[in-house]
Write a protein that holds these residues in place. Structure first.
Motif, PDB file in Angstrom:
ATOM      1  N   LEU A  16      31.805  37.923  35.553  1.00 61.00           N
ATOM      2  CA  LEU A  16      32.321  36.803  34.031  1.00 61.00           C
ATOM      3  C   LEU A  16      31.636  38.039  32.602  1.00 61.00           C
ATOM      4  N   PRO A  17      30.285  38.639  32.794  1.00 59.09           N
ATOM      5  CA  PRO A  17      30.185  39.123  31.045  1.00 59.09           C
ATOM      6  C   PRO A  17      31.615  40.521  31.808  1.00 59.09           C
ATOM      7  N   ALA A  18      31.962  40.975  32.688  1.00 61.74           N
ATOM      8  CA  ALA A  18      32.682  41.257  32.791  1.00 61.74           C
ATOM      9  C   ALA A  18      34.051  41.442  31.522  1.00 61.74           C
ATOM     10  N   LYS A  19      34.650  40.301  32.533  1.00 66.43           N
ATOM     11  CA  LYS A  19      35.613  39.663  31.578  1.00 66.43           C
ATOM     12  C   LYS A  19      35.566  39.150  30.040  1.00 66.43           C
ATOM     13  N   GLN A  20      34.106  39.329  29.838  1.00 62.30           N
ATOM     14  CA  GLN A  20      33.590  38.777  28.049  1.00 62.30           C
ATOM     15  C   GLN A  20      34.047  40.267  27.064  1.00 62.30           C
ATOM     16  N   ARG A  21      33.994  41.427  27.736  1.00 66.78           N
ATOM     17  CA  ARG A  21      34.033  42.703  26.829  1.00 66.78           C
ATOM     18  C   ARG A  21      35.174  42.919  26.970  1.00 66.78           C
ATOM     19  N   LYS A  22      35.666  43.731  25.538  1.00 66.94           N
ATOM     20  CA  LYS A  22      37.013  44.188  25.031  1.00 66.94           C
ATOM     21  C   LYS A  22      37.398  45.678  26.021  1.00 66.94           C
ATOM     22  N   ILE A  23      39.024  44.796  26.819  1.00 64.94           N
ATOM     23  CA  ILE A  23      39.265  46.115  27.437  1.00 64.94           C
ATOM     24  C   ILE A  23      40.437  46.904  27.215  1.00 64.94           C
ATOM     25  N   ASP A  24      40.118  48.044  27.039  1.00 65.43           N
ATOM     26  CA  ASP A  24      41.270  49.186  26.693  1.00 65.43           C
ATOM     27  C   ASP A  24      41.047  50.048  26.897  1.00 65.43           C
ATOM     28  N   GLU A  25      40.930  50.034  27.840  1.00 61.56           N
ATOM     29  CA  GLU A  25      41.836  51.536  29.608  1.00 61.56           C
ATOM     30  C   GLU A  25      42.874  51.271  29.989  1.00 61.56           C
ATOM     31  N   PRO A  26      43.277  52.537  30.084  1.00 62.74           N
ATOM     32  CA  PRO A  26      44.211  52.149  30.912  1.00 62.74           C
ATOM     33  C   PRO A  26      44.636  52.117  32.048  1.00 62.74           C
ATOM     34  N   GLY A  27      44.954  50.826  32.546  1.00 56.52           N
ATOM     35  CA  GLY A  27      45.277  51.155  34.236  1.00 56.52           C
ATOM     36  C   GLY A  27      44.038  49.757  34.337  1.00 56.52           C
ATOM     37  N   ASP A  28      43.309  49.820  33.177  1.00 57.03           N
ATOM     38  CA  ASP A  28      42.015  48.416  34.592  1.00 57.03           C
ATOM     39  C   ASP A  28      42.566  47.261  35.105  1.00 57.03           C
ATOM     40  N   TRP A  29      42.000  46.456  35.741  1.00 55.97           N
ATOM     41  CA  TRP A  29      42.122  45.779  36.988  1.00 55.97           C
ATOM     42  C   TRP A  29      41.957  44.428  36.853  1.00 55.97           C
ATOM     43  N   LEU A  30      41.163  44.268  35.611  1.00 52.13           N
ATOM     44  CA  LEU A  30      40.005  42.841  35.339  1.00 52.13           C
ATOM     45  C   LEU A  30      41.336  42.290  34.686  1.00 52.13           C
ATOM     46  N   PRO A  31      42.288  42.679  33.356  1.00 55.33           N
ATOM     47  CA  PRO A  31      43.187  42.236  33.229  1.00 55.33           C
ATOM     48  C   PRO A  31      43.819  41.110  33.675  1.00 55.33           C
ATOM     49  N   ARG A  32      43.738  41.511  35.196  1.00 57.93           N
ATOM     50  CA  ARG A  32      45.238  40.912  35.976  1.00 57.93           C
ATOM     51  C   ARG A  32      44.737  39.768  37.079  1.00 57.93           C
ATOM     52  N   VAL A  33      42.610  39.619  36.804  1.00 56.08           N
ATOM     53  CA  VAL A  33      41.891  39.420  36.956  1.00 56.08           C
ATOM     54  C   VAL A  33      41.478  37.905  36.157  1.00 56.08           C
ATOM     55  N   ASP A  34      41.636  36.381  36.925  1.00 55.20           N
ATOM     56  CA  ASP A  34      41.706  35.324  35.707  1.00 55.20           C
ATOM     57  C   ASP A  34      41.261  34.232  36.885  1.00 55.20           C
ATOM     58  N   ARG A  35      40.960  34.149  37.900  1.00 52.39           N
ATOM     59  CA  ARG A  35      40.788  33.340  39.872  1.00 52.39           C
ATOM     60  C   ARG A  35      39.265  33.645  40.141  1.00 52.39           C
ATOM     61  N   VAL A  36      38.257  32.754  40.675  1.00 59.75           N
ATOM     62  CA  VAL A  36      37.709  33.519  41.671  1.00 59.75           C
ATOM     63  C   VAL A  36      37.819  31.920  42.200  1.00 59.75           C
ATOM     64  N   GLN A  37      37.528  32.314  43.664  1.00 62.08           N
ATOM     65  CA  GLN A  37      37.641  31.790  44.913  1.00 62.08           C
ATOM     66  C   GLN A  37      35.845  31.649  45.072  1.00 62.08           C
ATOM     67  N   CYS A  38      34.701  30.271  45.572  1.00 63.57           N
ATOM     68  CA  CYS A  38      34.155  29.842  45.780  1.00 63.57           C
ATOM     69  C   CYS A  38      33.504  30.172  46.997  1.00 63.57           C
ATOM     70  N   PRO A  39      32.165  30.343  47.911  1.00 65.88           N
ATOM     71  CA  PRO A  39      32.733  30.903  48.822  1.00 65.88           C
ATOM     72  C   PRO A  39      32.024  28.913  49.569  1.00 65.88           C
ATOM     73  N   ASP A  40      32.363  28.182  48.992  1.00 64.55           N
ATOM     74  CA  ASP A  40      31.959  26.649  49.745  1.00 64.55           C
ATOM     75  C   ASP A  40      32.248  26.634  50.428  1.00 64.55           C
ATOM     76  N   PRO A  41      31.573  26.056  51.928  1.00 65.98           N
ATOM     77  CA  PRO A  41      32.009  26.160  53.822  1.00 65.98           C
ATOM     78  C   PRO A  41      33.183  25.638  53.960  1.00 65.98           C
ATOM     79  N   GLU A  42      32.962  24.048  52.895  1.00 66.25           N
ATOM     80  CA  GLU A  42      33.917  23.415  53.157  1.00 66.25           C
ATOM     81  C   GLU A  42      35.470  23.261  52.208  1.00 66.25           C
ATOM     82  N   GLY A  43      35.206  23.740  52.149  1.00 65.82           N
ATOM     83  CA  GLY A  43      36.530  23.611  51.070  1.00 65.82           C
ATOM     84  C   GLY A  43      36.850  25.319  50.200  1.00 65.82           C
TER      85      GLY A  43
END
Length: 91
Positions: free
Chosen positions: A52-79
């Motif tokens: 979350l803090p990384a996604k809040q920052r301004k991203i201006d570096e070419p090739g940064d992987w962060l703009p392509r990531v918008d989903r996170v999986q919870c480690p819930d063992p039941e689903g």
């Protein structure tokens, strides 16, 4: 810093805490919870918090992987709970 909306996009299996559409907002260092389900599971938060803090920052570096990531999986063992991070606006 960008304002973020973080919401449950999809649940595959079972989750005792959340349902699709549950969400919270992040503005600066403040989490706010709209609607009736005003909480977040600690398992979900543990997977979201490093990104979350990384996604809040301004991203201006070419090739940064962060703009392509918008989903996170919870480690819930039941689903599999998929959280989506949406950038709302810059301040």
């Amino acid at each position: 810093m960008k304002k973020l909306l973080v919401r449950v996009r999809e649940i595959r299996g079972h989750c005792n805490v959340h349902k699709e559409g549950d969400c919270f907002r992040l503005e600066g260092a403040r989490l706010t919870f709209p609607g009736p389900n005003r909480h977040v599971c600690i398992c979900a938060l543990s997977s979201l918090l490093p990104l979350l803090p990384a996604k809040q920052r301004k991203i201006d570096e070419p090739g940064d992987w962060l703009p392509r990531v918008d989903r996170v999986q919870c480690p819930d063992p039941e689903g599999i709970v998929i959280w989506e991070i949406i950038e709302e606006e810059e301040t």
